[in-house]
Scaffold this motif. Structure first.
Motif, mmCIF file in Angstrom:
data_model
loop_
_atom_site.group_PDB
_atom_site.id
_atom_site.type_symbol
_atom_site.label_atom_id
_atom_site.label_comp_id
_atom_site.label_asym_id
_atom_site.label_seq_id
_atom_site.Cartn_x
_atom_site.Cartn_y
_atom_site.Cartn_z
ATOM 1 N N GLN A 1 -10.997 -8.120 -13.746
ATOM 2 C CA GLN A 1 -10.761 -7.153 -12.686
ATOM 3 C C GLN A 1 -9.310 -7.227 -12.228
ATOM 4 O O GLN A 1 -8.729 -8.308 -12.130
ATOM 5 N N THR A 2 -8.753 -6.060 -11.964
ATOM 6 C CA THR A 2 -7.401 -5.983 -11.405
ATOM 7 C C THR A 2 -7.353 -4.923 -10.318
ATOM 8 O O THR A 2 -8.073 -3.912 -10.387
ATOM 9 N N PRO A 3 -6.510 -5.125 -9.295
ATOM 10 C CA PRO A 3 -5.802 -6.372 -9.009
ATOM 11 C C PRO A 3 -6.742 -7.404 -8.400
ATOM 12 O O PRO A 3 -7.886 -7.087 -8.094
ATOM 13 N N SER A 4 -6.249 -8.604 -8.199
ATOM 14 C CA SER A 4 -7.085 -9.613 -7.557
ATOM 15 C C SER A 4 -7.120 -9.389 -6.039
ATOM 16 O O SER A 4 -8.098 -9.729 -5.379
ATOM 17 N N HIS A 5 -6.033 -8.819 -5.520
ATOM 18 C CA HIS A 5 -5.976 -8.555 -4.092
ATOM 19 C C HIS A 5 -5.193 -7.265 -3.875
ATOM 20 O O HIS A 5 -4.144 -7.071 -4.501
ATOM 21 N N GLN A 6 -5.727 -6.392 -3.049
ATOM 22 C CA GLN A 6 -5.034 -5.144 -2.735
ATOM 23 C C GLN A 6 -5.094 -4.895 -1.234
ATOM 24 O O GLN A 6 -6.170 -4.976 -0.631
ATOM 25 N N MET B 1 -14.727 -7.932 -0.640
ATOM 26 C CA MET B 1 -14.519 -8.310 -2.036
ATOM 27 C C MET B 1 -15.384 -7.392 -2.877
ATOM 28 O O MET B 1 -16.573 -7.215 -2.581
ATOM 29 N N TYR B 2 -14.802 -6.810 -3.879
ATOM 30 C CA TYR B 2 -15.528 -5.912 -4.767
ATOM 31 C C TYR B 2 -15.656 -6.578 -6.134
ATOM 32 O O TYR B 2 -14.670 -6.974 -6.753
ATOM 33 N N PHE B 3 -16.885 -6.691 -6.587
ATOM 34 C CA PHE B 3 -17.165 -7.321 -7.874
ATOM 35 C C PHE B 3 -17.635 -6.278 -8.880
ATOM 36 O O PHE B 3 -18.495 -5.453 -8.574
ATOM 37 N N CYS B 4 -17.098 -6.380 -10.047
ATOM 38 C CA CYS B 4 -17.578 -5.610 -11.180
ATOM 39 C C CYS B 4 -18.471 -6.517 -12.017
ATOM 40 O O CYS B 4 -18.231 -7.737 -12.105
ATOM 41 N N PHE C 1 -20.163 -11.384 -14.142
ATOM 42 C CA PHE C 1 -19.330 -10.872 -13.060
ATOM 43 C C PHE C 1 -17.852 -11.152 -13.303
ATOM 44 O O PHE C 1 -17.490 -12.192 -13.870
ATOM 45 N N GLY C 2 -17.024 -10.240 -12.831
ATOM 46 C CA GLY C 2 -15.595 -10.502 -12.758
ATOM 47 C C GLY C 2 -15.285 -11.373 -11.551
ATOM 48 O O GLY C 2 -16.167 -11.697 -10.750
ATOM 49 N N GLN C 3 -14.006 -11.731 -11.418
ATOM 50 C CA GLN C 3 -13.584 -12.603 -10.335
ATOM 51 C C GLN C 3 -13.432 -11.865 -9.015
ATOM 52 O O GLN C 3 -13.239 -12.499 -7.978
ATOM 53 N N GLY C 4 -13.498 -10.556 -9.059
ATOM 54 C CA GLY C 4 -13.464 -9.788 -7.823
ATOM 55 C C GLY C 4 -12.078 -9.293 -7.455
ATOM 56 O O GLY C 4 -11.061 -9.851 -7.885
ATOM 57 N N THR C 5 -12.064 -8.219 -6.687
ATOM 58 C CA THR C 5 -10.842 -7.702 -6.059
ATOM 59 C C THR C 5 -11.059 -7.753 -4.559
ATOM 60 O O THR C 5 -12.023 -7.156 -4.057
ATOM 61 N N ARG C 6 -10.160 -8.456 -3.887
ATOM 62 C CA ARG C 6 -10.257 -8.479 -2.424
ATOM 63 C C ARG C 6 -9.474 -7.293 -1.885
ATOM 64 O O ARG C 6 -8.255 -7.217 -2.058
ATOM 65 N N LEU C 7 -10.164 -6.369 -1.258
ATOM 66 C CA LEU C 7 -9.542 -5.190 -0.674
ATOM 67 C C LEU C 7 -9.414 -5.395 0.827
ATOM 68 O O LEU C 7 -10.402 -5.686 1.506
ATOM 69 N N THR C 8 -8.189 -5.250 1.317
ATOM 70 C CA THR C 8 -7.929 -5.336 2.749
ATOM 71 C C THR C 8 -7.381 -3.995 3.215
ATOM 72 O O THR C 8 -6.334 -3.545 2.717
ATOM 73 N N VAL C 9 -8.071 -3.372 4.133
ATOM 74 C CA VAL C 9 -7.630 -2.093 4.692
ATOM 75 C C VAL C 9 -7.055 -2.347 6.076
ATOM 76 O O VAL C 9 -7.731 -2.947 6.929
ATOM 77 N N VAL C 10 -5.817 -1.914 6.263
ATOM 78 C CA VAL C 10 -5.143 -2.195 7.544
ATOM 79 C C VAL C 10 -4.835 -0.879 8.284
ATOM 80 O O VAL C 10 -4.849 0.187 7.687
#
Lengths: 114, 113
Positions: free
Chosen positions: A6-11, A89-92, A105-114
């Motif tokens: 999964q990409t990115p790891s953090h957004q 965290m969103y997992f595929c 499972f993938g390692q996940g993408t941590r999505l932060t909405v500000v």
């Protein structure tokens, strides 16, 4: 060993912006999934995808969400207009679709909405 | 209501002690059953799974789980816990051929030195 990536790891994104989370499932798998985990909570099913279409979706997966398999290898989750509560965290995951097989499972993408 | 229940939010054990994490499900038919582990900030790793057959299943890292139909349970056990086992543990079920997972709320394991 084959793995889901999964990409990115953090957004980090601003509220109202569109985001696309990307996943490359294991190559011979037929079922693809997105799950969400809000911080400190359980993992929740969002959507499953099979044979190039959505096979099932949860109540969470409203019109703001869409999935696509644009090129036969990537599997994307788009959130059209992000809200603060989309931070998670969103997992595929993917599955062969055969009897008695598990999801990877993938390692996940941590999505932060500000 | 149909659900997967992990009644313990937190469990603390001493290193070297035995461990049992509880999981119950409430569905009409026997689902496929799984345990996943999640270390802080990490993804989900499958520990073990039950589809059919022998009700005692062995997994990775020395874990095992026993399916008890009469109790609708699939408890996870380990005879001797290591400090590296500190993580969040999720029980999950699959009910149909979509293989969609339904997760319990998780149990956070803390290990005392």
């Amino acid at each position: 060993e084959p793995e889901v990536t999964q990409t990115p790891s953090h957004q980090v994104t601003q509220m109202g912006q569109e985001v696309i989370l990307r996943c490359v499932p294991i190559s011979n798998h037929l079922y693809f999934y997105w799950y969400r985990q809000i911080l400190g909570q359980k993992v929740e099913f969002l959507v499953s995808f099979y044979n190039n279409e959505i096979s099932e979706k949860s109540e969470i997966f409203d019109d703001q969400f869409s999935v696509e398999r644009p090129d036969g290898s990537n599997f994307t989750l788009k959130i059209r207009s992000t809200k603060l509560e989309d931070s998670a965290m969103y997992f595929c995951a993917s599955n062969e679709g055969l009897m008695n097989t598990e999801a990877f499972f993938g390692q996940g993408t941590r999505l932060t909405v500000v | 209501a149909q659900s997967v229940t992990q009644p313990d939010i937190h469990i603390t054990v001493s290193e070297g002690a035995s461990l049992e994490l509880r999981c119950n499900y409430s569905y009409g038919a026997t689902p496929y059953l799984f345990w996943y582990v999640q270390s802080p900030g990490q993804g989900l790793q499958l520990l073990l799974k039950y589809f059919s057959g022998d009700t005692l299943v062995q997994g990775i890292k020395g874990f095992e789980a026993e399916f008890k139909r009469s109790q609708s349970s699939f408890n996870l056990r380990k005879p001797s816990v290591h400090w590296s086992d500190a993580a969040e543990y999720f029980c999950a079920v699959v009910l149909d051929s979509s293989y969609k997972l339904i997760f319990g709320s998780g149990t956070r394991l803390l290990v005392r030195p």
